[in-house]
Design an enzyme around this catalytic site. Structure first.
Site, short mmCIF file in Angstrom:
data_model
loop_
_atom_site.label_atom_id
_atom_site.label_comp_id
_atom_site.label_asym_id
_atom_site.label_seq_id
_atom_site.Cartn_x
_atom_site.Cartn_y
_atom_site.Cartn_z
CB CYS A 58 -30.45 -39.47 9.27
SG CYS A 58 -28.76 -39.82 8.72
CG ASP A 59 -35.33 -38.72 13.88
OD1 ASP A 59 -36.08 -39.70 13.94
OD2 ASP A 59 -35.61 -37.60 14.37
#
Length: 165
Positions: A59-60
């Site tokens: 997600c980062d």
């Protein structure tokens, strides 16, 4: 559609949207707790990047990648949505230097997730996905990643957004 999380099948709740349909309007929260709606960006192409939790590796990377790409896309608004609390998102964005995109929270009532059919029932998270809505409000691109822990097809999504802008 079958979606897995760490290779275990999960149940997606909500109304599945299809390419060619009018994109449903939704309300999510900005980092300052103000409402953000899809319709706030009418007249622009909107790339919606959906992540389960901004504090995890994939997600980062996904959020950072679209933040980088935002400056190269004319007339495209990039909106990242997760169910993380707005306060956590604000802290993460400040630490990551993410400031070219809107990072928003669907935590309050899962309005986006239910309208787009990407709420993971077992986890109360959103399935990793990308939606692109054209200037007229029509859903033109959709990718729901079959294994939530995998990356989406960034190149294909970015090419589609460029084509629509």
């Amino acid at each position: 559609m079958t979606v897995t999380f760490k290779e275990n099948p999960v149940t997606l709740k909500g109304t599945e949207v299809q390419k060619g349909e009018q994109a449903p309007d939704f309300t999510v929260l900005a980092n300052d707790l103000s409402d953000v709606k899809l319709s706030d960006f009418n007249g622009k192409t909107r790339l919606i990047s959906v992540v389960p939790s901004i504090d995890t590796g994939v997600c980062d990377e996904q959020t950072r990648r679209f933040n980088e790409e935002a400056s190269k896309l004319d007339d495209v608004e990039i909106i990242t949505i997760s169910v993380d609390l707005p306060f956590a998102q604000r802290r993460w964005c400040a630490a990551a230097g993410v400031d070219n995109i809107q990072v928003t929270s669907d935590h309050r009532d899962l309005d986006f997730g239910m309208k787009y059919g990407v709420v993971i029932d077992e986890l109360r998270l959103l399935a990793r996905s990308i939606f692109i809505v054209d200037k007229n409000g029509t859903l033109q691109y959709k990718e729901v990643v079959p294994e939530v822990t995998n990356h989406p097809d960034y190149d294909q999504a970015i090419a589609a957004a460029k084509e629509m802008s």
